[in-house]
Design a protein around this motif. Structure first.
Motif, PDB file in Angstrom:
ATOM      1  N   LEU A  63      15.833  52.504  -6.413  1.00 28.44           N
ATOM      2  CA  LEU A  63      15.304  53.097  -5.178  1.00 28.44           C
ATOM      3  C   LEU A  63      14.694  54.473  -5.443  1.00 28.44           C
ATOM      4  O   LEU A  63      13.759  54.894  -4.764  1.00 28.44           O
ATOM      5  CB  LEU A  63      16.399  53.209  -4.113  1.00 28.44           C
ATOM      6  CG  LEU A  63      16.774  51.892  -3.421  1.00 28.44           C
ATOM      7  CD1 LEU A  63      17.905  52.109  -2.431  1.00 28.44           C
ATOM      8  CD2 LEU A  63      15.571  51.269  -2.718  1.00 28.44           C
TER       9      LEU A  63
ATOM     10  N   LEU B 182       7.600  56.971  -6.759  1.00 28.30           N
ATOM     11  CA  LEU B 182       6.271  56.362  -6.745  1.00 28.30           C
ATOM     12  C   LEU B 182       5.504  56.762  -5.473  1.00 28.30           C
ATOM     13  O   LEU B 182       4.338  57.185  -5.534  1.00 28.30           O
ATOM     14  CB  LEU B 182       6.455  54.844  -6.804  1.00 28.30           C
ATOM     15  CG  LEU B 182       5.278  53.967  -7.148  1.00 28.30           C
ATOM     16  CD1 LEU B 182       4.683  54.361  -8.484  1.00 28.30           C
ATOM     17  CD2 LEU B 182       5.751  52.511  -7.206  1.00 28.30           C
TER      18      LEU B 182
ATOM     19  N   VAL C 156      11.225  53.900  -6.436  1.00 23.73           N
ATOM     20  CA  VAL C 156      10.385  53.596  -5.262  1.00 23.73           C
ATOM     21  C   VAL C 156      10.001  54.898  -4.557  1.00 23.73           C
ATOM     22  O   VAL C 156       8.833  55.124  -4.212  1.00 23.73           O
ATOM     23  CB  VAL C 156      11.136  52.653  -4.287  1.00 23.73           C
ATOM     24  CG1 VAL C 156      10.331  52.483  -3.000  1.00 23.73           C
ATOM     25  CG2 VAL C 156      11.374  51.300  -4.936  1.00 23.73           C
ATOM     26  N   ASN C 157      10.975  55.769  -4.361  1.00 24.21           N
ATOM     27  CA  ASN C 157      10.699  57.060  -3.707  1.00 24.21           C
ATOM     28  C   ASN C 157       9.727  57.897  -4.525  1.00 24.21           C
ATOM     29  O   ASN C 157       8.779  58.471  -4.003  1.00 24.21           O
ATOM     30  CB  ASN C 157      12.002  57.864  -3.548  1.00 24.21           C
ATOM     31  CG  ASN C 157      12.706  57.538  -2.249  1.00 24.21           C
ATOM     32  OD1 ASN C 157      12.103  56.966  -1.355  1.00 24.21           O
ATOM     33  ND2 ASN C 157      13.972  57.905  -2.158  1.00 24.21           N
TER      34      ASN C 157
END
Lengths: 573, 83
Positions: B38, B44, B41-42
């Motif tokens: 996660l 990115l 994801v953040n």
């Protein structure tokens, strides 16, 4: 709001002490960035109160909501619906559903899922305020026709969704974000982030995610609704200058291309019917103004406008007189004028008033103004008091001075006043009074819907609503008191009364009734000083002999010693 | 405007709240236990937002250390003419 900014706010939010605002966010996709944006926007709107967000299960919106059935921890439930929640094949993360045989049953499978969601929502909204966002992403190109041509199945799918939305929005406690608002603010082709959806199961572009969260936050904690609008006349309520063009020369007509002014009048008329006060401040000859306002083709009824301040002095002085007649503060009022100079003069004299320029000869600008006025004054429930407000203000202004030629008691007795005390019957009006009353207000505390529900759910709490009428007519429900009986005393943490009900000793009558009903020897007030609650503090201070700026205890003896003669007939329901 | 490295450091500090500024340049999935999927994801999203670039899926595997992310970002910024 940028993601980086939202993360910063979310961190500040997490470090706040105190009782948090608890949210359950149900969505079928990965909620990661939505959580951050939602926390940041709510944190800003709730004035730095800590916000805690819990989530349901990925890909199982209905299951997540079903799991909440007996849960009472949350202040707000948020449902972010997407097409894939109605049928997984309507999302981009599956590849089994775009062929002709599959497409046919989309409306029916969606309808079945919507029935399930509706049942869950109707159950859950009894426990906490529920905020619903309809699908905001574009549908994948699943339907057979070229995307230019409307497809019957696609229309049917939308029809099912709209039927669901209509039913949900009519359910008390359910608030649906208007999809047209989303459309106006978020470009349709900049909502879906397919790369993010495929990569992480998060289908929104960041900008779109932030917007959705901002709109939900505004719905959860809306700005205070304005109470009155003061409008200019020339080149504002109508096109033309009355003093130059004459009564018949001013216009608001399609044929003269001045119809935008008729629309503005129609909006004011509509606002007046939901209880908004409409006044006029104009630099004109008063007789001429009356003749113009008496024109039969005026769209807003003449009687809906009160008062009319026509003269040649500064506009700010006229506005001040209108505020005095209405007995409301400048920050509850909007002033509309076409002249930047007049707006600047009023704004300088009354910085709290919201000044809006009427965009004369700019019909597109008028469309924006009408939307803005609806946003500033809009309300979903119109109460009896909304209909009574103007009549009671008008009656008060024509009423003889209470102290002229008679004693106060004599005057009050002549009113033939009747007070109705209604216990434990919360309604929209009680909630509204708590959140709009400034002057006679125990502590200035405002409650959002979640806090209001939590308060009413306390088992030992009472809620008293006070209605009033006299020979000049009814004022409707004008006061609300709430608290608890504890250790032989009454603890009050809510007490508000509309300024329209001042000078009638209703507050004394209310307190007398509370002492009697609860058989207590003292009432403890959870009072606090605000910038505007001097009327309440003076009332309570008369019994304590000091300014009431904090928690205060009033004994029955002290009350009796300072209570004036009460003349109204009181009925308890 | 800050250099690419400084701006990327800010992204890392936002995505990895436990990280100290002095440790960012050495940060990697091997040295920072809190760096999980996660976080990537953040990171990115933060990088794409900060530099206004779109990282293709095949380059996400480079998001395993500050230095490799810096290379990816520099490459995209060079391509966009924004240094």
């Amino acid at each position: 709001m940028k993601l980086a900014q939202a993360i910063g706010l979310a961190r500040a939010c997490d470090s706040q002490p105190g009782d948090p605002f608890r949210v359950f966010l149900a969505c079928g996709f990965t909620p990661q960035h939505i959580n951050v944006f939602l926390q940041a926007h709510l944190f800003s709107r709730l004035k730095n109160r800590r916000v805690v967000i819990d989530n349901g299960r990925y890909g199982d919106l209905a299951g997540s909501l079903a799991g909440l059935r007996e849960d009472t921890r949350y202040d707000a439930l948020i449902v972010l619906l997407e097409w894939s929640d109605l049928d997984a094949r309507l999302g981009y993360r599956t590849t089994h559903g775009w062929r002709p045989d599959c497409v046919r049953d989309y409306p029916d499978t969606a309808a079945a899922r919507l029935v399930q969601l509706r049942n869950l929502i109707e159950h859950l909204c009894e426990r906490a305020a529920l905020y619903l966002v309809l699908p905001t992403l574009p549908l994948p190109p699943v339907f057979l026709a070229a995307t230019l041509r409307g497809d019957c199945l696609e229309f049917t799918l939308h029809e099912r969704l709209m039927a669901f939305a209509a039913a949900a929005s009519a359910t008390p406690g359910v608030h649906v974000v208007n999809p047209h608002k989303v459309d106006a603010l978020s470009p349709f082709d900049r909502r879906l982030d397919l790369a993010s959806d495929v990569r992480a199961g998060f289908p929104y572009c960041l900008e779109h995610a932030s917007l959705v969260c901002r709109l939900v936050s505004e719905l959860i904690h809306p700005a205070a609704r304005k109470k009155g609008i003061i409008t200019d006349l020339d080149d504002t309520l109508w096109r033309g200058v009355l003093g130059e063009d004459g009564v018949d020369g001013i216009s608001w007509e399609l044929s003269r291309l001045t119809h935008a002014h008729a629309l503005y009048q129609e909006m004011l008329a509509a606002l007046a019917e939901i209880g908004v006060l409409v006044g006029v401040a104009t630099k004109n000859d008063a007789d001429l103004v009356e003749r113009a306002l008496g024109r039969q083709d005026l769209v807003i009824p003449r009687e809906a406008i009160f008062p009319v301040e026509a003269g040649w002095g500064p506009k700010s002085a006229a506005v001040r007189r209108i505020l005095g007649t209405w007995n409301i503060a400048a920050d509850s009022v909007v002033f509309v004028d076409d002249s930047p100079l007049e707006l600047a003069e009023v704004s300088a004299a009354l910085p709290d008033i919201q000044c809006i320029r009427y965009p004369t000869r700019d019909d597109r600008g008028v469309c924006g103004l009408l939307q803005e006025l609806r946003d500033l004054f809009g309300k979903s429930v119109v109460t009896e008091e909304d209909r009574l407000r103007l009549a009671s203000i008008r009656a008060s202004s024509h009423r003889p001075d209470s102290l002229t030629g008679t004693t106060p008691e004599g005057f009050l007795k002549s009113l033939g006043a009747e007070i109705s005390l209604i216990y434990d019957h919360p309604d929209e009006r009680a909630f509204e009074l708590v959140n709009k009353t400034n002057q006679f207000n125990l502590n200035g505390r405002r409650l959002d819907e979640a806090a209001w529900r939590a308060l009413l759910a306390q088992p030992d709490r009472f809620l008293l609503s006070v209605s009033y009428r006299d020979k000049f007519g009814p004022l409707g429900k004008i006061a609300v008191v709430s608290g608890r009986r504890k250790h032989g005393e009454l603890l009050l943490d809510i007490w508000v009364m509309s300024c329209r009900a001042f000078s009638r000793r209703i507050e004394f009558q209310t307190l007398a009734s509370l002492f009697d009903r609860f058989s207590v020897d003292a009432v403890c007030l959870d009072a606090a000083a605000t910038e505007r609650n001097r009327p309440f503090r003076e009332f309570a201070g008369a019994m304590t002999g000091a300014d009431v700026a904090g928690p205060t205890r009033i004994t029955k003896a002290a009350f009796r010693a300072s209570c004036p003669k009460l003349c109204a007939k009181v009925a308890v329901e | 405007m800050s250099s690419v490295e400084e701006r990327l450091t800010t992204c890392f500090l936002l995505a990895l709240p436990g990280l100290r500024e002095t440790g960012v340049s050495q940060a990697s999935t091997a040295t920072v236990p809190a760096w999980e999927s996660l976080t990537t994801v953040n990171l990115l999203s933060l990088v794409e937002e900060e530099f206004n670039i779109a990282i293709p899926a095949e380059e996400v595997k480079e998001f395993v250390s500050f230095q490799r992310v810096l290379s990816v970002v520099r490459r995209h910024c060079d391509a966009a003419g924004d240094r």
